[in-house]
Scaffold this active site. Structure first.
Site: not given
Length: 144
Positions: A62, A64, A126, A130
């Site tokens: 597999h 990832h 953030y 802001q």
């Protein structure tokens, strides 16, 4: 690992996804010779679409990947592109694989995807930045 937001003209984005997908019938084909080929193919295909590979591991049965996909590309269309083009490229590069995988189907149907979210400290930072930005814009405003 530092997370940085990407910018467009009116958008800041950080769209990261953890994606897992498998070869058809979960055959253990991702060994030494195919491992380097697949890694190079994935890097090239992601570069074409503007997708950043943050982390990737090719396991024997597999794959990832932790990727940052721009918001203009949906995850499903990117995965269709990545699995389809990588399979075609692998069959062109390693022609003897066609005997194991008929009809040029290298990957199993479907994939697993989960989003990688922001942590609380990043969101707080953030919001604080802001608010400072809005206050600065209000001071520059001459509407009054």
């Amino acid at each position: 690992m530092a997370q940085k937001a990407h910018s467009l003209s009116h958008t800041k984005w950080l769209c990261q996804y953890h994606i897992v997908f498998t070869p058809k019938y979960r055959r253990k084909i991702i060994y030494n010779q195919y491992r380097s080929s697949l890694g190079e193919i994935f890097r090239r295909l992601c570069r074409y679409k503007g997708v950043e590979i943050i982390e990737g591991h090719l396991m024997p049965n597999h794959v990832h990947m932790l990727v940052s996909i721009p918001p203009r590309i949906s995850v499903s269309s990117f995965m269709g592109y990545l699995k389809g083009k990588s399979a075609l490229t692998m069959f062109d590069k390693h022609a003897h694989l066609k005997y194991k995988f008929g009809n040029r189907h290298l990957w199993a149907e479907g994939y697993n995807v989960s989003t990688v979210g922001l942590n609380e400290a990043t969101i707080k930072k953030y919001i604080q930045e802001q608010e400072k930005h809005d206050i600065a814009l209000d001071k520059l405003s001459v509407k009054e």
